[in-house]
Design an enzyme around this catalytic site. Structure first.
Site, PDB file in Angstrom:
ATOM      1  N   GLU A  47     -25.743  56.936 -46.528  1.00  9.78           N
ATOM      2  CA  GLU A  47     -26.220  57.013 -45.132  1.00  9.78           C
ATOM      3  C   GLU A  47     -27.750  57.009 -45.131  1.00  9.78           C
ATOM      4  OE1 GLU A  47     -25.856  61.037 -43.613  1.00  9.78           O
ATOM      5  OE2 GLU A  47     -25.725  60.337 -41.537  1.00  9.78           O
ATOM      6  N   ASN A 110     -27.696  55.961 -35.717  1.00  8.78           N
ATOM      7  CA  ASN A 110     -27.473  56.124 -37.159  1.00  8.78           C
ATOM      8  C   ASN A 110     -26.397  55.091 -37.511  1.00  8.78           C
ATOM      9  OD1 ASN A 110     -26.900  56.976 -39.736  1.00  8.78           O
ATOM     10  ND2 ASN A 110     -26.927  59.149 -39.244  1.00  8.78           N
ATOM     11  N   LYS A 127     -22.808  55.586 -35.984  1.00 11.26           N
ATOM     12  CA  LYS A 127     -22.194  56.907 -36.196  1.00 11.26           C
ATOM     13  C   LYS A 127     -21.805  57.568 -34.876  1.00 11.26           C
ATOM     14  CE  LYS A 127     -23.262  61.193 -38.775  1.00 11.26           C
ATOM     15  NZ  LYS A 127     -24.287  61.784 -39.668  1.00 11.26           N
ATOM     16  N   GLU A 146     -29.819  65.507 -35.790  1.00  9.43           N
ATOM     17  CA  GLU A 146     -29.244  64.194 -35.455  1.00  9.43           C
ATOM     18  C   GLU A 146     -28.966  64.069 -33.961  1.00  9.43           C
ATOM     19  OE1 GLU A 146     -26.583  62.101 -38.044  1.00  9.43           O
ATOM     20  OE2 GLU A 146     -26.677  63.762 -39.452  1.00  9.43           O
ATOM     21  N   CYS A 172     -20.967  59.752 -42.839  1.00  5.41           N
ATOM     22  CA  CYS A 172     -21.130  61.172 -43.149  1.00  5.41           C
ATOM     23  C   CYS A 172     -20.215  62.107 -42.364  1.00  5.41           C
ATOM     24  CB  CYS A 172     -22.595  61.582 -43.007  1.00  5.41           C
ATOM     25  SG  CYS A 172     -22.904  63.185 -43.790  1.00  5.41           S
ATOM     26  N   ASN A 197     -25.329  62.349 -46.291  1.00  4.14           N
ATOM     27  CA  ASN A 197     -26.427  63.258 -46.652  1.00  4.14           C
ATOM     28  C   ASN A 197     -25.922  64.647 -46.290  1.00  4.14           C
ATOM     29  OD1 ASN A 197     -29.321  61.887 -47.198  1.00  4.14           O
ATOM     30  ND2 ASN A 197     -28.189  60.613 -45.748  1.00  4.14           N
TER      31      ASN A 197
HETATM   32  N1  CDV Z   1     -25.528  63.695 -42.253  1.00  6.27           N
HETATM   33  C1  CDV Z   1     -24.478  64.462 -41.888  1.00  6.27           C
HETATM   34  O1  CDV Z   1     -23.691  64.088 -41.028  1.00  6.27           O
HETATM   35  N2  CDV Z   1     -24.377  65.664 -42.523  1.00  6.27           N
HETATM   36  C2  CDV Z   1     -23.380  66.633 -42.179  1.00  6.27           C
HETATM   37  C3  CDV Z   1     -23.909  68.018 -42.441  1.00  6.27           C
HETATM   38  C4  CDV Z   1     -25.087  68.310 -41.620  1.00  6.27           C
HETATM   39  C5  CDV Z   1     -22.835  69.047 -42.125  1.00  6.27           C
HETATM   40  C6  CDV Z   1     -22.090  66.446 -42.940  1.00  6.27           C
HETATM   41  O2  CDV Z   1     -21.036  66.478 -42.302  1.00  6.27           O
HETATM   42  O3  CDV Z   1     -22.107  66.338 -44.164  1.00  6.27           O
END
Ligand code: CDV
Length: 313
Positions: A47, A110, A127, A146, A172, A197
């Site tokens: 990501e 994103n 996203k 975010e 993510c 991430n």
């Molecule tokens: N980049 C993300 O979406 N990270 C989230 C963290 C912040 C909980 C994740 O679900 O991994």
């Protein structure tokens, strides 16, 4: 005849704030070349793979925020990745922060793209599940902004027929939500690719910290098995600008089993030969959706956002 796609999750170690896109792209090209030597067809990058993960910091200056976004894809800086994909005949998935001009305004998403072996973009995903908070929390060791920097994705979860497989994307936090997988499962998805991430520390719930790697695998294994598809997750890992992130990039079979996993928190390829027909027996039996799903009982899933009154009340 089985349909084998050799896939690499291309985990990246940290990208520090001072690192240029050219340097990040050079690291990705190095991984793509290694992948070629292993006969890889598709490379999955993390990501927001071109810069440090800036939602971890409170930024007020709009120009500084924009500096983490791509106004064009490919751009001068990312073009070498597309050229290498074309030259080597390797597809790839890339997460990046997208600055779009739509509906008469500037919009930030994103985003991730799927690129085929000719270096052409075949699919784009924005996203949908944006974690964190929109307000500054100066008391926290780092931010998770975010909800401030991105709009909720507006493209749904399409599945594309490319590279002789049905391929979908998520990003993510989407991987923690069963709905993300199921919308693609209902399009007969065979492979879901994603980058992440994920900080090791969760400021609002530090008691979850010891379970970060477990939850990462748990959700992707469940999504793979319940939708009888491959899931490939690629991390941006390690200590990045003061925020330590999990690794654990992995490739999960439609059986729900992890078949390959990263052993470092740096730049690393995780490779597996993935038979796109492996999920067939699950889709024909336990998870024959047409036979066994009962959508008339699932209405609440789309009618309610948060938990509400008991059905029995
Ligand atoms: N980049 C993300 O979406 N990270 C989230 C963290 C912040 C909980 C994740 O679900 O991994």
């Amino acid at each position: 005849m089985s349909r084998i796609l050799t896939i690499a999750a291309a985990q990246l170690g940290p990208i520090q704030r001072s690192e240029t896109r050219a340097s990040a792209v050079a690291r990705m090209i190095a991984l793509m070349r290694q992948a070629k030597a292993h006969g890889v067809d598709l490379v999955v990058y993390p990501e927001a793979a071109l810069t440090a993960f800036f939602p971890h910091w409170w930024i007020e200056d709009e120009a500084e925020i924009d500096s983490y976004f791509e106004a064009a894809m490919p751009s001068n800086e990312t073009a070498p990745l597309f050229e290498e994909s074309r030259r080597l005949g390797i597809g790839f998935h890339l997460g990046f922060c997208e600055l779009a001009h739509e509906e008469g305004r500037r919009r930030r998403f994103n985003t991730a793209i799927l690129v085929d072996k000719s270096g052409a973009i075949v699919g784009k995903y924005r996203k949908i599940h944006l974690p964190g908070h929109p307000e500054h929390r100066p008391e926290a060791p780092f931010q998770n902004l975010e909800k401030r920097y991105f709009e909720t994705g507006n493209l749904g979860w399409p599945v594309w027929r490319t590279m002789d497989a049905n391929i979908g994307m998520m990003i993510c936090n989407d991987r923690r939500w069963p709905e993300s997988y199921r919308v693609m499962g209902l399009q007969d998805v065979e492979l879901i690719v994603l980058g992440y991430n994920t900080p090791k520390h969760n400021p609002p719930a530090p008691d979850h910290d010891r379970l970060g790697n477990f939850h990462n695998q748990l959700v992707m294994q469940a999504g793979a098995y319940q939708n009888a598809c491959w899931v490939v997750g690629a991390a941006k890992a390690g200590p990045e600008a003061g925020v330590d992130q999990i690794g654990g990039s992995c490739i999960i079979a439609p059986t729900g089993e992890v078949v390959a996993q990263a052993v470092t928190e740096g730049d690393e390829l995780v490779i597996a030969r993935c038979d796109m027909d492996l999920g067939r027996s699950y889709k024909a039996s336990t998870f024959n959706f047409a036979k066994h799903r009962e959508p008339q009982a699932y209405g609440m899933i789309v009618e309610r956002k948060g938990a509400g009154p008991l059905l029995s009340a």
